[in-house]
Every structure is written in C-alpha cells, then in structure tokens.
Design an enzyme around this catalytic site. Structure first.
Site, PDB file in Angstrom:
ATOM      1  N   PRO A 193      29.656  35.441  40.316  1.00 27.83           N
ATOM      2  CA  PRO A 193      29.119  36.796  40.405  1.00 27.83           C
ATOM      3  C   PRO A 193      30.084  37.884  39.937  1.00 27.83           C
ATOM      4  O   PRO A 193      31.268  37.850  40.243  1.00 27.83           O
ATOM      5  CB  PRO A 193      28.796  36.964  41.897  1.00 27.83           C
ATOM      6  CG  PRO A 193      29.533  35.880  42.580  1.00 27.83           C
ATOM      7  CD  PRO A 193      29.657  34.755  41.600  1.00 27.83           C
ATOM      8  N   ASN A 194      29.516  38.807  39.215  1.00 29.75           N
ATOM      9  CA  ASN A 194      30.166  40.023  38.718  1.00 29.75           C
ATOM     10  C   ASN A 194      31.125  39.783  37.560  1.00 29.75           C
ATOM     11  O   ASN A 194      31.634  40.737  36.972  1.00 29.75           O
ATOM     12  CB  ASN A 194      30.893  40.775  39.858  1.00 29.75           C
ATOM     13  CG  ASN A 194      29.923  41.245  40.917  1.00 29.75           C
ATOM     14  OD1 ASN A 194      28.936  41.880  40.589  1.00 29.75           O
ATOM     15  ND2 ASN A 194      30.158  40.911  42.166  1.00 29.75           N
TER      16      ASN A 194
ATOM     17  N   ARG B  67      35.063  47.151  33.645  1.00 35.52           N
ATOM     18  CA  ARG B  67      35.532  47.913  34.800  1.00 35.52           C
ATOM     19  C   ARG B  67      36.789  47.249  35.347  1.00 35.52           C
ATOM     20  O   ARG B  67      37.038  46.090  35.066  1.00 35.52           O
ATOM     21  CB  ARG B  67      34.490  47.907  35.907  1.00 35.52           C
ATOM     22  CG  ARG B  67      33.155  48.395  35.452  1.00 35.52           C
ATOM     23  CD  ARG B  67      32.301  48.506  36.609  1.00 35.52           C
ATOM     24  NE  ARG B  67      31.931  49.876  36.844  1.00 35.52           N
ATOM     25  CZ  ARG B  67      30.783  50.156  37.462  1.00 35.52           C
ATOM     26  NH1 ARG B  67      30.014  49.203  37.887  1.00 35.52           N
ATOM     27  NH2 ARG B  67      30.457  51.392  37.678  1.00 35.52           N
TER      28      ARG B  67
ATOM     29  N   TYR C  39      41.621  43.050  36.447  1.00 34.90           N
ATOM     30  CA  TYR C  39      41.076  41.879  35.737  1.00 34.90           C
ATOM     31  C   TYR C  39      41.387  41.847  34.247  1.00 34.90           C
ATOM     32  O   TYR C  39      41.019  40.889  33.569  1.00 34.90           O
ATOM     33  CB  TYR C  39      39.562  41.806  35.951  1.00 34.90           C
ATOM     34  CG  TYR C  39      39.190  41.643  37.416  1.00 34.90           C
ATOM     35  CD1 TYR C  39      39.595  40.509  38.121  1.00 34.90           C
ATOM     36  CD2 TYR C  39      38.468  42.614  38.095  1.00 34.90           C
ATOM     37  CE1 TYR C  39      39.280  40.356  39.460  1.00 34.90           C
ATOM     38  CE2 TYR C  39      38.146  42.467  39.438  1.00 34.90           C
ATOM     39  CZ  TYR C  39      38.557  41.340  40.107  1.00 34.90           C
ATOM     40  OH  TYR C  39      38.251  41.185  41.434  1.00 34.90           O
TER      41      TYR C  39
ATOM     42  N   ASN D 110      35.425  29.646  38.077  1.00 35.53           N
ATOM     43  CA  ASN D 110      35.823  30.877  38.745  1.00 35.53           C
ATOM     44  C   ASN D 110      34.566  31.339  39.480  1.00 35.53           C
ATOM     45  O   ASN D 110      33.661  31.930  38.874  1.00 35.53           O
ATOM     46  CB  ASN D 110      36.301  31.940  37.756  1.00 35.53           C
ATOM     47  CG  ASN D 110      36.754  33.206  38.475  1.00 35.53           C
ATOM     48  OD1 ASN D 110      36.519  33.379  39.676  1.00 35.53           O
ATOM     49  ND2 ASN D 110      37.419  34.093  37.752  1.00 35.53           N
TER      50      ASN D 110
ATOM     51  N   ALA E 115      33.541  35.995  44.113  1.00 32.16           N
ATOM     52  CA  ALA E 115      33.591  36.204  45.567  1.00 32.16           C
ATOM     53  C   ALA E 115      33.022  35.021  46.355  1.00 32.16           C
ATOM     54  O   ALA E 115      33.358  34.842  47.533  1.00 32.16           O
ATOM     55  CB  ALA E 115      32.857  37.489  45.924  1.00 32.16           C
TER      56      ALA E 115
ATOM     57  N   GLU F 141      39.877  25.209  39.807  1.00 33.91           N
ATOM     58  CA  GLU F 141      39.509  26.563  40.254  1.00 33.91           C
ATOM     59  C   GLU F 141      40.426  27.564  39.565  1.00 33.91           C
ATOM     60  O   GLU F 141      41.650  27.382  39.568  1.00 33.91           O
ATOM     61  CB  GLU F 141      39.685  26.611  41.775  1.00 33.91           C
ATOM     62  CG  GLU F 141      39.418  27.953  42.407  1.00 33.91           C
ATOM     63  CD  GLU F 141      39.684  27.908  43.929  1.00 33.91           C
ATOM     64  OE1 GLU F 141      39.846  26.803  44.506  1.00 33.91           O
ATOM     65  OE2 GLU F 141      39.761  29.007  44.503  1.00 33.91           O
TER      66      GLU F 141
ATOM     67  N   HIS G 245      41.332  31.800  39.067  1.00 33.44           N
ATOM     68  CA  HIS G 245      41.143  33.224  39.392  1.00 33.44           C
ATOM     69  C   HIS G 245      41.994  34.047  38.456  1.00 33.44           C
ATOM     70  O   HIS G 245      43.189  33.759  38.285  1.00 33.44           O
ATOM     71  CB  HIS G 245      41.505  33.520  40.849  1.00 33.44           C
ATOM     72  CG  HIS G 245      40.619  32.768  41.787  1.00 33.44           C
ATOM     73  ND1 HIS G 245      39.296  33.103  41.967  1.00 33.44           N
ATOM     74  CD2 HIS G 245      40.846  31.664  42.520  1.00 33.44           C
ATOM     75  CE1 HIS G 245      38.745  32.236  42.797  1.00 33.44           C
ATOM     76  NE2 HIS G 245      39.662  31.349  43.142  1.00 33.44           N
TER      77      HIS G 245
ATOM     78  N   ARG H  58      46.385  40.207  47.019  1.00 30.76           N
ATOM     79  CA  ARG H  58      45.317  41.182  47.241  1.00 30.76           C
ATOM     80  C   ARG H  58      44.891  41.171  48.724  1.00 30.76           C
ATOM     81  O   ARG H  58      45.644  40.767  49.577  1.00 30.76           O
ATOM     82  CB  ARG H  58      44.164  40.884  46.280  1.00 30.76           C
ATOM     83  CG  ARG H  58      44.609  40.946  44.802  1.00 30.76           C
ATOM     84  CD  ARG H  58      43.472  40.702  43.861  1.00 30.76           C
ATOM     85  NE  ARG H  58      42.451  41.746  43.999  1.00 30.76           N
ATOM     86  CZ  ARG H  58      41.221  41.640  43.493  1.00 30.76           C
ATOM     87  NH1 ARG H  58      40.883  40.546  42.820  1.00 30.76           N
ATOM     88  NH2 ARG H  58      40.350  42.609  43.669  1.00 30.76           N
TER      89      ARG H  58
ATOM     90  N   ARG I 182      40.756  37.586  50.471  1.00 27.89           N
ATOM     91  CA  ARG I 182      40.795  36.820  49.215  1.00 27.89           C
ATOM     92  C   ARG I 182      41.825  35.702  49.267  1.00 27.89           C
ATOM     93  O   ARG I 182      41.952  34.915  48.326  1.00 27.89           O
ATOM     94  CB  ARG I 182      41.110  37.740  48.025  1.00 27.89           C
ATOM     95  CG  ARG I 182      40.053  38.777  47.765  1.00 27.89           C
ATOM     96  CD  ARG I 182      40.337  39.532  46.473  1.00 27.89           C
ATOM     97  NE  ARG I 182      39.705  40.837  46.505  1.00 27.89           N
ATOM     98  CZ  ARG I 182      38.436  41.083  46.174  1.00 27.89           C
ATOM     99  NH1 ARG I 182      37.656  40.112  45.753  1.00 27.89           N
ATOM    100  NH2 ARG I 182      37.946  42.303  46.242  1.00 27.89           N
TER     101      ARG I 182
END
Ligand code: CA2
Length: 147
Positions: free
Chosen positions: A13-14, A21, A26, A77, A80, A101, A103, A110, A114
C-alpha cells in the site's frame, strides 16, 4: 543465457506514490523506476521478473499464493502491512518460495511502530534503509541462494 527462473516483486500500500511525495524519506525514484530496476537486474541475472503493486491486502495474498506455481523467489515491500498483517505472514509461510523483505527507509530509525515486522520471522532476509538499491540487493541475494 538459460533462464534462472521467475521472480515476483510485490509492493504494498501507498508505494504507488513513490517519488511523488515524502522524497526526504523515500527518495525521488518512482514505482515505475523501481520496477524498471527490478526488471533490468533480474534480466542481468537471467530471471524473468513480474512486478505487482497493490493497495489491497487480499490482492497481495493472492499474488503470494499464485507464486506457488513456477516462482523461484519473492521480493516483498509490504509497506504498512509489514507491521500489521498476520494474513500476509501466513501467506508467506504457506508458500515454499524464498522471500526477501525490503524497506526503502531505515524503519528502525523511525517511529516505534515501524520497528516490528510480522513478516521478518518468515522471510529469508531483510534489507532496510538502502533505498531503491534494496530491491537490487534482494534480487542478487535470491540469485545467490539458488547457487
Ligand atoms: O520504508 C519502506 O519501504 C516502508 O515499507 C514504506 C511504508 C511504511 O509504512 C513502512 O513502515 C516502511 C510506506 C509506503 C508509503 O510510501 C509512500 C511513498 C511516498 C509518499 C507517501 C508514501
């Protein structure tokens, strides 16, 4: 080159907003840049790579299930969902395909929420904080595991 096999690159997601953004967290690469990188690195190593992004947990689970047939490695990835999804963890556990995995950000630097991943215990390796290069490292690691 003979085919080394098939890889699935899953983004959750996202991550479709990448590059649009929050570049300080990121980076400036877009999802398309990430997917092109994965296709290129996979090709260099003899893999055929399929890239899927979804904002929906069930779609990600379906893609992991489909990887049972003919997929040799998964780069994930989960965004969330990493921190919340027992269902994604169960899907990864159920499929006998090595998964890595990734990120983009260093999740450990962070917010506290997370720091914990439900997925990490059931994947082969975890790469955090290397930005988009994390996807390259993950594909190289999957190739290394095959040797
Ligand atoms: O660092 C990562 O790759 C994350 O998986 C990214 C997730 C976050 O929830 C994880 O804790 C760490 C968020 C992806 C959202 O991506 C955006 C990109 C640009 C703008 C807004 C969100």
């Amino acid at each position: 080159m003979t085919s080394a096999g098939n890889l699935l690159v899953l983004n959750g997601p996202n991550l479709n907003l990448l590059g649009l953004r929050e570049p300080a967290i990121y980076g400036t690469a877009t999802l398309d840049d990430v997917e092109q990188l994965c296709l290129r690195v996979g090709d260099e190593l003899g893999y055929s790579v399929e890239c899927i992004q979804s904002n929906h947990e069930g779609d990600l689970i379906d893609a992991i299930h489909a990887a049972r047939e003919g997929c040799d490695g998964i780069v994930i990835n989960a965004g969330a969902y990493t921190h919340t999804s027992v269902a994604l963890r169960d899907a990864l556990s159920a499929v006998p395909v090595p998964a890595i995995e990734v990120h983009l950000s260093n999740v450990h630097a962070r917010e506290e929420f997370r720091h914990h991943s439900l997925l990490s215990p059931v994947v082969s390796a975890v790469i955090v904080g290397a930005g988009v290069n994390g996807y390259r490292l993950a594909i190289e690691q999957l190739a290394w595991l095959r040797k």
